[in-house]
Scaffold this motif. Structure first.
Motif, PDB file in Angstrom:
ATOM      1  N   PHE A  37       0.791  -1.181  -0.258  1.00 46.72           N
ATOM      2  CA  PHE A  37       0.047  -0.019   0.016  1.00 46.72           C
ATOM      3  C   PHE A  37       0.926   1.065   0.074  1.00 46.72           C
ATOM      4  N   TYR A  38       0.573   2.384  -0.877  1.00 48.49           N
ATOM      5  CA  TYR A  38       1.306   3.330  -1.154  1.00 48.49           C
ATOM      6  C   TYR A  38       0.607   4.579  -0.233  1.00 48.49           C
ATOM      7  N   ALA A  39       1.023   4.706   0.874  1.00 50.15           N
ATOM      8  CA  ALA A  39       0.409   5.925   1.661  1.00 50.15           C
ATOM      9  C   ALA A  39       1.231   7.311   1.579  1.00 50.15           C
ATOM     10  N   PHE A  40       0.797   7.928   0.720  1.00 46.13           N
ATOM     11  CA  PHE A  40       1.455   9.356   0.437  1.00 46.13           C
ATOM     12  C   PHE A  40       0.929  10.310   1.392  1.00 46.13           C
ATOM     13  N   GLU A  41       2.183  11.299   1.678  1.00 48.23           N
ATOM     14  CA  GLU A  41       2.136  12.380   2.824  1.00 48.23           C
ATOM     15  C   GLU A  41       1.334  12.021   4.156  1.00 48.23           C
ATOM     16  N   THR A  42       2.133  10.888   4.581  1.00 45.00           N
ATOM     17  CA  THR A  42       1.508  10.197   5.781  1.00 45.00           C
ATOM     18  C   THR A  42       2.665   9.929   6.960  1.00 45.00           C
ATOM     19  N   GLN A  43       2.197   9.856   8.060  1.00 47.78           N
ATOM     20  CA  GLN A  43       3.206   9.800   9.070  1.00 47.78           C
ATOM     21  C   GLN A  43       4.013   8.440   9.020  1.00 47.78           C
ATOM     22  N   PHE A  44       5.244   8.273   9.324  1.00 51.72           N
ATOM     23  CA  PHE A  44       5.797   7.153   9.381  1.00 51.72           C
ATOM     24  C   PHE A  44       5.843   6.907  11.017  1.00 51.72           C
ATOM     25  N   THR A  45       4.811   6.142  11.507  1.00 56.17           N
ATOM     26  CA  THR A  45       4.489   5.981  13.049  1.00 56.17           C
ATOM     27  C   THR A  45       5.607   5.243  13.776  1.00 56.17           C
ATOM     28  N   PRO A  46       6.332   4.471  13.241  1.00 53.46           N
ATOM     29  CA  PRO A  46       7.426   3.988  14.062  1.00 53.46           C
ATOM     30  C   PRO A  46       8.288   5.140  14.732  1.00 53.46           C
ATOM     31  N   TYR A  47       8.504   6.220  13.750  1.00 54.26           N
ATOM     32  CA  TYR A  47       9.434   7.404  14.346  1.00 54.26           C
ATOM     33  C   TYR A  47       8.859   8.311  15.646  1.00 54.26           C
ATOM     34  N   GLN A  48       7.436   8.114  15.887  1.00 57.94           N
ATOM     35  CA  GLN A  48       6.783   8.934  16.865  1.00 57.94           C
ATOM     36  C   GLN A  48       7.550   8.915  18.133  1.00 57.94           C
ATOM     37  N   GLN A  49       7.895   7.458  18.582  1.00 58.75           N
ATOM     38  CA  GLN A  49       8.600   7.376  19.864  1.00 58.75           C
ATOM     39  C   GLN A  49       9.766   8.324  19.988  1.00 58.75           C
ATOM     40  N   TYR A  50      10.381   8.887  19.111  1.00 59.45           N
ATOM     41  CA  TYR A  50      11.484   9.472  18.952  1.00 59.45           C
ATOM     42  C   TYR A  50      11.277  11.253  19.410  1.00 59.45           C
ATOM     43  N   LEU A  51       9.838  11.520  19.196  1.00 63.33           N
ATOM     44  CA  LEU A  51       9.619  12.725  19.025  1.00 63.33           C
ATOM     45  C   LEU A  51       8.637  13.370  20.252  1.00 63.33           C
TER      46      LEU A  51
ATOM     47  N   TYR B 286      13.004  13.934  10.007  1.00 62.48           N
ATOM     48  CA  TYR B 286      13.109  12.315   9.509  1.00 62.48           C
ATOM     49  C   TYR B 286      14.145  11.980   9.438  1.00 62.48           C
ATOM     50  N   LEU B 287      15.462  12.876   8.852  1.00 63.15           N
ATOM     51  CA  LEU B 287      16.653  12.463   9.055  1.00 63.15           C
ATOM     52  C   LEU B 287      17.271  11.936  10.425  1.00 63.15           C
ATOM     53  N   ALA B 288      16.947  13.071  11.419  1.00 67.94           N
ATOM     54  CA  ALA B 288      17.315  12.690  12.479  1.00 67.94           C
ATOM     55  C   ALA B 288      16.826  11.445  13.395  1.00 67.94           C
ATOM     56  N   CYS B 289      15.407  11.145  12.988  1.00 70.22           N
ATOM     57  CA  CYS B 289      14.767  10.094  13.373  1.00 70.22           C
ATOM     58  C   CYS B 289      15.434   8.818  12.677  1.00 70.22           C
TER      59      CYS B 289
ATOM     60  N   GLU C  15      17.018   5.891  15.186  1.00 67.26           N
ATOM     61  CA  GLU C  15      16.718   4.631  15.392  1.00 67.26           C
ATOM     62  C   GLU C  15      17.580   3.576  15.343  1.00 67.26           C
ATOM     63  N   THR C  16      18.819   3.971  14.992  1.00 64.85           N
ATOM     64  CA  THR C  16      19.967   3.034  14.887  1.00 64.85           C
ATOM     65  C   THR C  16      20.564   3.186  16.434  1.00 64.85           C
ATOM     66  N   PHE C  17      20.235   3.983  16.942  1.00 62.16           N
ATOM     67  CA  PHE C  17      20.769   4.074  18.415  1.00 62.16           C
ATOM     68  C   PHE C  17      19.836   3.881  19.590  1.00 62.16           C
ATOM     69  N   ARG C  18      18.701   3.414  19.207  1.00 62.79           N
ATOM     70  CA  ARG C  18      17.532   3.385  20.205  1.00 62.79           C
ATOM     71  C   ARG C  18      17.721   2.501  21.284  1.00 62.79           C
ATOM     72  N   GLN C  19      18.710   1.574  21.122  1.00 68.85           N
ATOM     73  CA  GLN C  19      19.264   0.885  22.253  1.00 68.85           C
ATOM     74  C   GLN C  19      20.292   1.355  23.208  1.00 68.85           C
ATOM     75  N   ASN C  20      20.975   2.414  22.748  1.00 68.31           N
ATOM     76  CA  ASN C  20      22.032   3.010  23.259  1.00 68.31           C
ATOM     77  C   ASN C  20      21.940   4.477  22.891  1.00 68.31           C
TER      78      ASN C  20
ATOM     79  N   SER D 199      16.128  10.428  25.046  1.00 69.11           N
ATOM     80  CA  SER D 199      15.521   9.341  24.202  1.00 69.11           C
ATOM     81  C   SER D 199      14.539   9.898  23.118  1.00 69.11           C
ATOM     82  N   SER D 200      14.324  11.343  23.142  1.00 72.81           N
ATOM     83  CA  SER D 200      13.402  12.079  22.357  1.00 72.81           C
ATOM     84  C   SER D 200      13.845  13.517  22.056  1.00 72.81           C
ATOM     85  N   PHE D 201      13.332  14.107  21.235  1.00 74.22           N
ATOM     86  CA  PHE D 201      13.501  15.370  20.996  1.00 74.22           C
ATOM     87  C   PHE D 201      12.208  16.357  20.525  1.00 74.22           C
ATOM     88  N   SER D 202      12.213  17.529  20.767  1.00 77.26           N
ATOM     89  CA  SER D 202      11.252  18.486  20.381  1.00 77.26           C
ATOM     90  C   SER D 202      11.477  19.086  18.885  1.00 77.26           C
ATOM     91  N   HIS D 203      11.065  18.505  18.039  1.00 81.93           N
ATOM     92  CA  HIS D 203      11.521  19.086  16.664  1.00 81.93           C
ATOM     93  C   HIS D 203      11.054  20.418  16.562  1.00 81.93           C
TER      94      HIS D 203
END
Length: 324
Positions: free
Chosen positions: A85-99, A155-158, A162-167, A288-292
């Motif tokens: 499914f192509y979801a255009f102009e949509t949130q990539f919800t796995p990144y919400q945890q970082y924001l 999105y670049l920061a997220c 994500e690569t450092f989510r465990q550390n 473990s998160s930032f206010s973009h």
């Protein structure tokens, strides 16, 4: 590419069988939609023709190099699958945890229809070749302008976080106490002396995760015959930038200034992008998160936030040209 409006066909684009856009409607063909729909279709078509996308990655010398990436690996799923499914102009919800705050949308999210799982967040820049800074040059020096919006840096920061989510503290350890002397992050004079150190930290982060860099931005090229609107014989191709390779577009510009003048003289858009990315990653490493939104709005340095930065074809040519 276009599926014509015949008796048995609806208007559409190749491969986009399931999406959140209705191509029977006129507004789905406007510039804002076409600039992401057409590139997604083009990638699917390349796959159909057993062709791969050009993949721009970062190497251990902090320089970009070209390889290839097929659309299946790029999308996270076979583009011919009925499960895509192509979801255009949509949130990539796995990144919400970082924001902290609302996650912005991204140009394209590929999803699995059966589970609803988000597979890949893709920024898209449909670019013309040549741009107005290279159209008067010989063909081998053509280049494309890329204009980057602030949400792309989020999105670049997220993607890196994500690569450092465990550390996440790994980033904090790289930064050390070097930035405790910044008394006011909103004042250019307080921040400018620290930008070379920010570059060093971002470079160290990149080198530590080279093996984990991932596709980030799709850049199709639409090649014309010089200044004319006439398409060239071989007019279409797709470049895919990894998240780490993409950082070179603004970091290398700052390094050129450092090499030429021995210092950063002011906070231009590309240097402001360095500050944004560093601050996002540093806050992530602490909390473990930032206010973009707070970072982007507060650290504007008297420059509009309508775009993060832009690079002309004279700049991008060096990254996109093929080896001779």
């Amino acid at each position: 590419m276009f599926l014509g409006n015949t008796k048995n066909q609806k208007p559409g684009l190749f491969g986009l069988k399931n999406s959140n856009r209705d191509f029977t409607q006129k507004n789905a063909w406007g510039k804002n939609c076409f600039n992401s729909s057409f590139p997604a279709s083009l990638c699917s078509y390349l796959h159909h023709r057993n062709l791969e996308n050009i993949y721009i990655k970062l190497n251990s010398n902090l320089r970009v190099e070209h390889s290839n990436i097929d659309t299946t690996n790029f999308y996270g799923i076979d583009p011919q699958s009925d499960n895509l499914f192509y979801a255009f102009e949509t949130q990539f919800t796995p990144y919400q945890q970082y924001l902290i705050g609302t996650l912005p949308g991204v140009d394209l999210v590929t999803q699995a229809r059966d589970t609803g799982i988000c597979l890949q967040a893709i920024e898209i820049k449909l670019t013309a070749l040549p741009d107005n800074t290279t159209c008067d040059l010989s063909e081998e020096f053509y280049g494309c302008e890329i204009v980057v919006r602030p949400d792309t840096i989020v999105y670049l920061a997220c993607s890196i976080a994500e690569t450092f989510r465990q550390n996440p503290s790994y980033i904090k350890n790289l930064a050390g106490e070097n930035f405790s002397g910044i008394s006011d992050w909103t004042e250019p004079d307080c921040v400018i002396p620290y930008i070379p150190q920010m570059i060093n930290v971002i470079d160290s982060i990149a080198l530590s995760i080279l093996e984990n860099q991932k596709p980030f931005l799709m850049q199709p090229i639409w090649k014309t015959e010089g200044k004319s609107p006439k398409l060239s014989e071989n007019c279409l191709d797709v470049f895919v930038w990894s998240d780490l390779a993409f950082t070179r577009l603004f970091i290398d510009l700052a390094k050129l200034e450092l090499n030429a003048f021995g210092r950063i003289r002011s906070i231009a858009r590309h240097t402001r992008t360095i500050v944004w990315l560093f601050r996002m990653l540093y806050d992530f490493s602490v909390n473990s998160s930032f206010s973009h939104r707070r970072i982007i709005d507060a650290l504007s340095y008297n420059t509009k936030n309508d775009k993060a930065f832009a690079v002309s074809g004279r700049v991008t040519h060096a990254y996109m040209r093929a080896d001779s």
